[in-house]
Design an enzyme around this catalytic site. Sequence first.
Site, PDB file in Angstrom:
ATOM      1  N   ASN A 127      71.439  17.476 -41.028  1.00 29.30           N
ATOM      2  CA  ASN A 127      71.617  16.360 -41.955  1.00 29.30           C
ATOM      3  C   ASN A 127      72.692  16.743 -42.967  1.00 29.30           C
ATOM      4  O   ASN A 127      72.649  17.853 -43.503  1.00 29.30           O
ATOM      5  CB  ASN A 127      70.299  16.052 -42.673  1.00 29.30           C
ATOM      6  CG  ASN A 127      70.250  14.646 -43.244  1.00 29.30           C
ATOM      7  OD1 ASN A 127      71.189  14.216 -43.920  1.00 29.30           O
ATOM      8  ND2 ASN A 127      69.173  13.928 -42.987  1.00 29.30           N
ATOM      9  N   HIS A 171      59.663   3.295 -32.898  1.00 28.74           N
ATOM     10  CA  HIS A 171      59.745   2.076 -33.714  1.00 28.74           C
ATOM     11  C   HIS A 171      60.171   0.865 -32.894  1.00 28.74           C
ATOM     12  O   HIS A 171      60.462  -0.192 -33.446  1.00 28.74           O
ATOM     13  CB  HIS A 171      60.706   2.273 -34.891  1.00 28.74           C
ATOM     14  CG  HIS A 171      60.181   3.205 -35.939  1.00 28.74           C
ATOM     15  ND1 HIS A 171      60.975   3.773 -36.912  1.00 28.74           N
ATOM     16  CD2 HIS A 171      58.928   3.683 -36.164  1.00 28.74           C
ATOM     17  CE1 HIS A 171      60.241   4.556 -37.688  1.00 28.74           C
ATOM     18  NE2 HIS A 171      59.005   4.515 -37.247  1.00 28.74           N
ATOM     19  N   CYS A 210      57.713 -18.027 -25.819  1.00 35.48           N
ATOM     20  CA  CYS A 210      57.070 -17.376 -24.678  1.00 35.48           C
ATOM     21  C   CYS A 210      56.939 -18.367 -23.516  1.00 35.48           C
ATOM     22  O   CYS A 210      56.480 -19.498 -23.711  1.00 35.48           O
ATOM     23  CB  CYS A 210      55.688 -16.855 -25.085  1.00 35.48           C
ATOM     24  SG  CYS A 210      54.733 -16.152 -23.742  1.00 35.48           S
TER      25      CYS A 210
END
Length: 275
Positions: free
Chosen positions: A234, A125, A166
């Site tokens: 978990n 991600h 940028c």
Amino acid sequence: MESLQSILNTIIKEKQGYITFLTGAGISAESGLPTYRSIDGTWIKGTKYHRPEEFGTLKYFKQEPEEVWQYNLFWKKLIQEAKPNTGHFALTEIEELLGDRFRLITQNIDGLHQRAGVKKVYEIHGNKQKVRCSKECNGPIDFPAQVKQKEYVEDLTQEDIDGLKCTECGSWLRPHTLWFDECYNEKYYYFDTAYDIADHTDILFVIGTSGSTSLPVNIVETVKIRAKHIVIINPENDTYFHAVLKGYKTLNSMQESSSSALPKLSSLFKEIIHS
């Protein structure tokens, strides 16, 4: 059911595939970072102004880049203040024990695994400590040093705005993270690599993730199809992964926090390897 120690003993001494760890927000929550999808997470509550599925998109960034950056600079502050916990450090120990058989795929974007010393990390991600040009002319690059972390209510300064442009084309830089209206790819998010790792995994540890995004789910499904071992770590026992793996013969579960389970797992690996 065969004990985890017996399974690991066989895998370590007789198998050749990867021993893979898939981590989610649960391990970072123990370092104080809020999760998106837990009961008290950002996904459920949203922020003062918007819910994540609204502002966490490329579409919204194009409309309101300063607001999106204001939120991300607040997250930068949270990440910089967070410290790796015992679960992160246990994974570093496990990598040292397993060597080239170790693989870590993470949904987390905070870089805490690297700060703990893990080397073989695949961030599916992205990473909030990196940026890239929103027009894709460069990146990912390190976060501009002149752009400082913020409290959520602080506006961007002109120095911040200049630093978030940028240097090649003058367009806005964007966070190097996967937004809700974007797709996985190999260039930025290890899409093909993750599938290849899953396809060559002998045992997969699923740590602190609820199974709410597609690539992690597909990684688990790939390992399941190959009839290999899966271990869920978990404290909750009602995640999507628990449901989809119900009745799966080679499933083990450790219903405890990662900071509790992973040091135990590291000790178990050490015992087997040095026996």
